[in-house]
Design a protein around this motif. Structure first.
Motif, PDB file in Angstrom:
ATOM      1  N   VAL A 184      40.988 102.962 151.172  1.00 56.47           N
ATOM      2  CA  VAL A 184      40.993 104.292 150.571  1.00 56.47           C
ATOM      3  C   VAL A 184      39.772 104.456 149.661  1.00 56.47           C
ATOM      4  CG1 VAL A 184      43.490 104.655 150.719  1.00 56.47           C
ATOM      5  CG2 VAL A 184      42.535 103.503 148.714  1.00 56.47           C
ATOM      6  N   THR A 185      39.422 105.706 149.431  1.00 54.48           N
ATOM      7  CA  THR A 185      38.280 106.019 148.571  1.00 54.48           C
ATOM      8  C   THR A 185      38.719 106.076 147.110  1.00 54.48           C
ATOM      9  OG1 THR A 185      38.565 108.422 148.593  1.00 54.48           O
ATOM     10  CG2 THR A 185      37.329 107.448 150.444  1.00 54.48           C
ATOM     11  N   SER A 186      37.761 106.300 146.238  1.00 57.45           N
ATOM     12  CA  SER A 186      38.049 106.399 144.801  1.00 57.45           C
ATOM     13  C   SER A 186      38.860 107.651 144.474  1.00 57.45           C
ATOM     14  CB  SER A 186      36.751 106.399 144.003  1.00 57.45           C
ATOM     15  OG  SER A 186      35.940 107.492 144.388  1.00 57.45           O
ATOM     16  N   SER A 187      38.987 108.581 145.398  1.00 59.77           N
ATOM     17  CA  SER A 187      39.765 109.798 145.171  1.00 59.77           C
ATOM     18  C   SER A 187      41.267 109.584 145.313  1.00 59.77           C
ATOM     19  CB  SER A 187      39.322 110.906 146.130  1.00 59.77           C
ATOM     20  OG  SER A 187      37.974 111.235 145.884  1.00 59.77           O
ATOM     21  N   TYR A 188      41.682 108.426 145.853  1.00 57.73           N
ATOM     22  CA  TYR A 188      43.115 108.141 145.974  1.00 57.73           C
ATOM     23  C   TYR A 188      43.639 107.599 144.649  1.00 57.73           C
ATOM     24  CZ  TYR A 188      47.502 105.813 147.034  1.00 57.73           C
ATOM     25  OH  TYR A 188      48.812 105.399 147.013  1.00 57.73           O
ATOM     26  N   THR A 189      44.749 108.167 144.181  1.00 59.26           N
ATOM     27  CA  THR A 189      45.418 107.683 142.985  1.00 59.26           C
ATOM     28  C   THR A 189      46.813 107.210 143.378  1.00 59.26           C
ATOM     29  OG1 THR A 189      44.218 109.254 141.600  1.00 59.26           O
ATOM     30  CG2 THR A 189      46.211 108.276 140.662  1.00 59.26           C
ATOM     31  N   PRO A 190      47.061 105.894 143.305  1.00 59.64           N
ATOM     32  CA  PRO A 190      48.393 105.407 143.676  1.00 59.64           C
ATOM     33  C   PRO A 190      49.451 105.853 142.673  1.00 59.64           C
ATOM     34  CG  PRO A 190      47.051 103.607 142.835  1.00 59.64           C
ATOM     35  CD  PRO A 190      46.171 104.812 142.897  1.00 59.64           C
ATOM     36  N   ASN A 236      43.145 110.335 151.162  1.00 58.88           N
ATOM     37  CA  ASN A 236      41.762 109.882 151.016  1.00 58.88           C
ATOM     38  C   ASN A 236      41.518 108.522 151.656  1.00 58.88           C
ATOM     39  OD1 ASN A 236      41.829 112.218 149.634  1.00 58.88           O
ATOM     40  ND2 ASN A 236      41.205 111.422 147.702  1.00 58.88           N
ATOM     41  N   GLU A 237      42.072 108.314 152.847  1.00 59.98           N
ATOM     42  CA  GLU A 237      41.755 107.101 153.583  1.00 59.98           C
ATOM     43  C   GLU A 237      40.289 107.156 153.999  1.00 59.98           C
ATOM     44  OE1 GLU A 237      43.303 104.377 157.329  1.00 59.98           O
ATOM     45  OE2 GLU A 237      44.139 106.389 157.081  1.00 59.98           O
ATOM     46  N   VAL A 238      39.657 106.019 154.017  1.00 60.04           N
ATOM     47  CA  VAL A 238      38.255 105.902 154.393  1.00 60.04           C
ATOM     48  C   VAL A 238      38.050 106.399 155.831  1.00 60.04           C
ATOM     49  CG1 VAL A 238      36.534 104.137 155.027  1.00 60.04           C
ATOM     50  CG2 VAL A 238      37.698 104.020 152.824  1.00 60.04           C
ATOM     51  N   THR A 239      36.911 107.025 156.074  1.00 55.37           N
ATOM     52  CA  THR A 239      36.468 107.328 157.430  1.00 55.37           C
ATOM     53  C   THR A 239      35.047 106.809 157.565  1.00 55.37           C
ATOM     54  OG1 THR A 239      35.635 109.517 156.800  1.00 55.37           O
ATOM     55  CG2 THR A 239      37.896 109.408 157.651  1.00 55.37           C
ATOM     56  N   GLY A 240      34.678 106.425 158.765  1.00 52.38           N
ATOM     57  CA  GLY A 240      33.315 105.960 158.979  1.00 52.38           C
ATOM     58  C   GLY A 240      33.219 105.091 160.216  1.00 52.38           C
TER      59      GLY A 240
END
Length: 140
Positions: free
Chosen positions: A30-36, A49-53
């Motif tokens: 996940v990116t820094s935009s995810y807040t658990p 906000n799971e990573v894509t790439g």
């Protein structure tokens, strides 16, 4: 942000809903935009906000060679698995979500969030998560 053990996992492991060494357990980035939210997040469909790439597939990677052991010296149970790598990837992640995969996001139970403290990136290279010598997760 610090590592988080989701409260739903604590309940699921106590009632036998998760068996860490026999269930399919995956890790998603996940990116820094995810807040658990350890109280409200319980299934993978709560993850944002799971990573894509390049080199990364949605849902992450399946953990291999999982093991649950007891540590009598430190009086705890330990969950560990092989380190995870995404080869030839171009991605940036701030953390990893470990979860029991059922193949359906709304029933895939969350286990924990591992915070990398800073963004980790790969550019046409291997992105590796090297788990702690203490394991992925321990309960004491």
């Amino acid at each position: 942000m610090a590592d988080v053990i989701y409260n739903s996992f604590k309940q699921d492991v106590m009632n036998g809903g998760i068996d860490l060494d026999t269930d399919t357990v995956k890790v998603a980035l996940v990116t820094s935009s995810y807040t658990p939210d350890q109280d409200a997040h319980d299934n993978f469909d709560d993850i944002t906000n799971e990573v894509t790439g390049t080199g990364y597939s949605a849902g992450g990677a399946t953990l291999s060679n999982k093991a649950v052991t007891k540590d009598n010296t430190n009086n705890r149970g330990v969950f560990d698995a092989d380190d995870v790598a995404w080869s030839s990837s171009t991605i940036t992640a701030r953390g990893a979500v470990i979860y029991k995969s059922t193949g359906t996001a709304s029933t895939s139970k969350l286990i924990c969030y591992k915070d990398f403290s800073t963004d980790k990136s790969s550019v046409s290279d291997t992105f590796t998560i090297q788990w702690s010598a203490d394991g992925i997760l321990y309960l004491g």
